[in-house]
Motif scaffolding. Structure first.
Motif, PDB file in Angstrom:
ATOM      1  N   ALA A   1       0.829  -1.210   0.000  1.00 11.27           N
ATOM      2  CA  ALA A   1       0.000   0.000   0.000  1.00 11.27           C
ATOM      3  C   ALA A   1       0.861   1.257   0.000  1.00 11.27           C
ATOM      4  CB  ALA A   1      -0.928  -0.004   1.209  1.00 11.27           C
ATOM      5  N   GLU A   2       1.939   1.276   0.776  1.00 11.55           N
ATOM      6  CA  GLU A   2       2.818   2.446   0.814  1.00 11.55           C
ATOM      7  C   GLU A   2       3.471   2.695  -0.541  1.00 11.55           C
ATOM      8  OE1 GLU A   2       5.552   1.818   3.983  1.00 11.55           O
ATOM      9  OE2 GLU A   2       4.108   2.328   5.570  1.00 11.55           O
ATOM     10  N   THR A   3       3.866   1.618  -1.199  1.00  9.44           N
ATOM     11  CA  THR A   3       4.439   1.761  -2.548  1.00  9.44           C
ATOM     12  C   THR A   3       3.415   2.342  -3.513  1.00  9.44           C
ATOM     13  OG1 THR A   3       5.921  -0.125  -2.156  1.00  9.44           O
ATOM     14  CG2 THR A   3       5.534   0.522  -4.446  1.00  9.44           C
ATOM     15  N   GLN A   4       2.171   1.849  -3.423  1.00  8.35           N
ATOM     16  CA  GLN A   4       1.104   2.362  -4.277  1.00  8.35           C
ATOM     17  C   GLN A   4       0.814   3.822  -3.962  1.00  8.35           C
ATOM     18  OE1 GLN A   4      -0.466   0.316  -6.750  1.00  8.35           O
ATOM     19  NE2 GLN A   4      -0.995   2.386  -7.429  1.00  8.35           N
ATOM     20  N   PHE A   5       0.808   4.200  -2.684  1.00 12.00           N
ATOM     21  CA  PHE A   5       0.579   5.587  -2.293  1.00 12.00           C
ATOM     22  C   PHE A   5       1.613   6.506  -2.940  1.00 12.00           C
ATOM     23  CE2 PHE A   5      -1.438   4.150   1.983  1.00 12.00           C
ATOM     24  CZ  PHE A   5      -2.639   3.944   1.339  1.00 12.00           C
ATOM     25  N   ARG A   6       2.873   6.121  -2.857  1.00 11.59           N
ATOM     26  CA  ARG A   6       3.943   6.962  -3.407  1.00 11.59           C
ATOM     27  C   ARG A   6       3.836   7.079  -4.929  1.00 11.59           C
ATOM     28  NH1 ARG A   6       7.638   8.104   0.505  1.00 11.59           N
ATOM     29  NH2 ARG A   6       7.625   6.747   2.358  1.00 11.59           N
ATOM     30  N   GLU A   7       3.531   5.969  -5.583  1.00 14.44           N
ATOM     31  CA  GLU A   7       3.403   6.005  -7.046  1.00 14.44           C
ATOM     32  C   GLU A   7       2.244   6.909  -7.467  1.00 14.44           C
ATOM     33  OE1 GLU A   7       3.027   1.991  -8.332  1.00 14.44           O
ATOM     34  OE2 GLU A   7       5.162   1.519  -8.066  1.00 14.44           O
ATOM     35  N   ASP A   8       1.103   6.797  -6.781  1.00 13.57           N
ATOM     36  CA  ASP A   8      -0.058   7.623  -7.134  1.00 13.57           C
ATOM     37  C   ASP A   8       0.209   9.101  -6.849  1.00 13.57           C
ATOM     38  OD1 ASP A   8      -1.441   5.408  -7.964  1.00 13.57           O
ATOM     39  OD2 ASP A   8      -2.524   5.127  -6.087  1.00 13.57           O
ATOM     40  N   ALA A   9       0.852   9.390  -5.713  1.00 17.52           N
ATOM     41  CA  ALA A   9       1.170  10.784  -5.390  1.00 17.52           C
ATOM     42  C   ALA A   9       2.151  11.372  -6.397  1.00 17.52           C
ATOM     43  CB  ALA A   9       1.732  10.879  -3.973  1.00 17.52           C
ATOM     44  N   ASP A  10       3.150  10.590  -6.806  1.00 19.51           N
ATOM     45  CA  ASP A  10       4.106  11.067  -7.816  1.00 19.51           C
ATOM     46  C   ASP A  10       3.413  11.331  -9.145  1.00 19.51           C
ATOM     47  OD1 ASP A  10       6.165  10.942  -6.013  1.00 19.51           O
ATOM     48  OD2 ASP A  10       6.916   8.990  -6.690  1.00 19.51           O
ATOM     49  N   TYR A  11       2.508  10.443  -9.516  1.00 14.01           N
ATOM     50  CA  TYR A  11       1.780  10.603 -10.782  1.00 14.01           C
ATOM     51  C   TYR A  11       0.935  11.877 -10.776  1.00 14.01           C
ATOM     52  CZ  TYR A  11      -2.061   9.897 -14.089  1.00 14.01           C
ATOM     53  OH  TYR A  11      -3.020  10.071 -15.060  1.00 14.01           O
ATOM     54  N   VAL A  12       0.173  12.090  -9.703  1.00 11.01           N
ATOM     55  CA  VAL A  12      -0.686  13.276  -9.623  1.00 11.01           C
ATOM     56  C   VAL A  12       0.152  14.552  -9.571  1.00 11.01           C
ATOM     57  CG1 VAL A  12      -2.356  14.490  -8.169  1.00 11.01           C
ATOM     58  CG2 VAL A  12      -2.606  12.040  -8.572  1.00 11.01           C
ATOM     59  N   THR A  13       1.238  14.527  -8.803  1.00  9.82           N
ATOM     60  CA  THR A  13       2.116  15.703  -8.720  1.00  9.82           C
ATOM     61  C   THR A  13       2.703  16.044 -10.078  1.00  9.82           C
ATOM     62  OG1 THR A  13       2.682  15.188  -6.409  1.00  9.82           O
ATOM     63  CG2 THR A  13       4.169  16.644  -7.609  1.00  9.82           C
ATOM     64  N   THR A  14       3.138  15.029 -10.814  1.00 11.48           N
ATOM     65  CA  THR A  14       3.706  15.264 -12.150  1.00 11.48           C
ATOM     66  C   THR A  14       2.676  15.868 -13.091  1.00 11.48           C
ATOM     67  OG1 THR A  14       5.252  13.418 -11.852  1.00 11.48           O
ATOM     68  CG2 THR A  14       4.850  14.171 -14.109  1.00 11.48           C
ATOM     69  N   ARG A  15       1.440  15.365 -13.041  1.00 10.52           N
ATOM     70  CA  ARG A  15       0.394  15.901 -13.907  1.00 10.52           C
ATOM     71  C   ARG A  15       0.080  17.365 -13.555  1.00 10.52           C
ATOM     72  NH1 ARG A  15      -3.068  13.154 -16.903  1.00 10.52           N
ATOM     73  NH2 ARG A  15      -3.422  15.300 -17.585  1.00 10.52           N
ATOM     74  N   ILE A  16       0.052  17.675 -12.278  1.00  9.47           N
ATOM     75  CA  ILE A  16      -0.223  19.054 -11.866  1.00  9.47           C
ATOM     76  C   ILE A  16       0.909  19.979 -12.315  1.00  9.47           C
ATOM     77  CG2 ILE A  16      -0.469  20.587  -9.869  1.00  9.47           C
ATOM     78  CD1 ILE A  16      -1.926  18.327  -8.442  1.00  9.47           C
TER      79      ILE A  16
END
Length: 216
Positions: free
Chosen positions: A56-71
């Motif tokens: 779950a922590e790995t998934q959290f980091r990947e999703d946060a990185d993805y959203v941050t990059t898009r923003i």
């Protein structure tokens, strides 16, 4: 040899004994099985919890990185004139409301080596383009809209950033940390944006808070 023969004879007699196990022997076996089984079950459950948490922590980091990059791409890949926080929170509005062009002006200075120089000309657009980044139903959306002076905003598109993690809505999710330059209306033209994501998942009760900053 006598001892070995005696031991073999006792073992053979024990195997051929049809009386079965005594109650004490049965209770001893059951006790050992319960102890071993509880230890193995506890070990397996603990290992499963650790694995689920790490996944779950790995998934959290990947999703946060993805959203941050898009923003960040919305800030860096498209022209804009001002950035403002909008309501209801959390919400960022990126506004492109000015047309900018360069006009060639004849150089009247006879000592200059160039015949022309270029003058920057800015004028308000009839229709402003807006990018709104917000959280709806624990998912991040990027909405494109247009707005004419005195008229309601018209939504052109609504892109859902698909992630397996959920983003909890908070007034601190999007924060204009610093503003280096402001417009007359109080919007910011350059500064630092702070992102504070609180992520959760349906696979675990754990949450993770991730923070990042970038300048624009």
């Amino acid at each position: 040899m006598n001892r070995k023969s005696s031991w073999m004879a006792q073992l053979k007699a024990r195997i051929c004994d049809e009386r079965g196990l005594s109650l004490l022997e049965l209770l001893a076996v059951l006790t050992v099985l319960v102890i071993v089984g509880s230890v193995m079950t506890s070990t397996l459950v603990t290992g499963q919890k650790i694995f689920t948490k790490q996944t779950a922590e790995t998934q959290f980091r990947e999703d946060a990185d993805y959203v941050t990059t898009r923003i960040m791409n919305e800030f860096y890949s498209t022209p804009f004139d001002e950035v403002e926080m909008c309501t209801p929170a959390p919400c960022i509005r990126i506004i492109d409301s000015t047309d900018t062009s360069f006009n060639a002006v004849e150089n009247e200075n006879q000592d200059s080596e160039t015949d022309y120089y270029y003058d920057l000309d800015s004028s308000k657009k009839d229709t402003a383009n807006e990018t709104v980044i917000t959280i709806v139903d624990e998912q991040v959306h990027i909405q494109k809209a247009t707005r004419k002076p005195g008229e309601a905003t018209v939504l052109q598109s609504d892109e859902l950033l698909e992630t397996r993690s959920f983003f909890t809505s908070s007034n601190e999710t999007f924060n204009l940390a610093t503003c280096s330059a402001e417009t007359e209306g109080g919007s910011c033209t350059s500064g630092t944006m702070e992102l504070l994501f609180i992520l959760s998942s349906d696979r675990t009760s754990e949450q993770m808070t991730l923070e990042s900053r970038f300048g624009f």
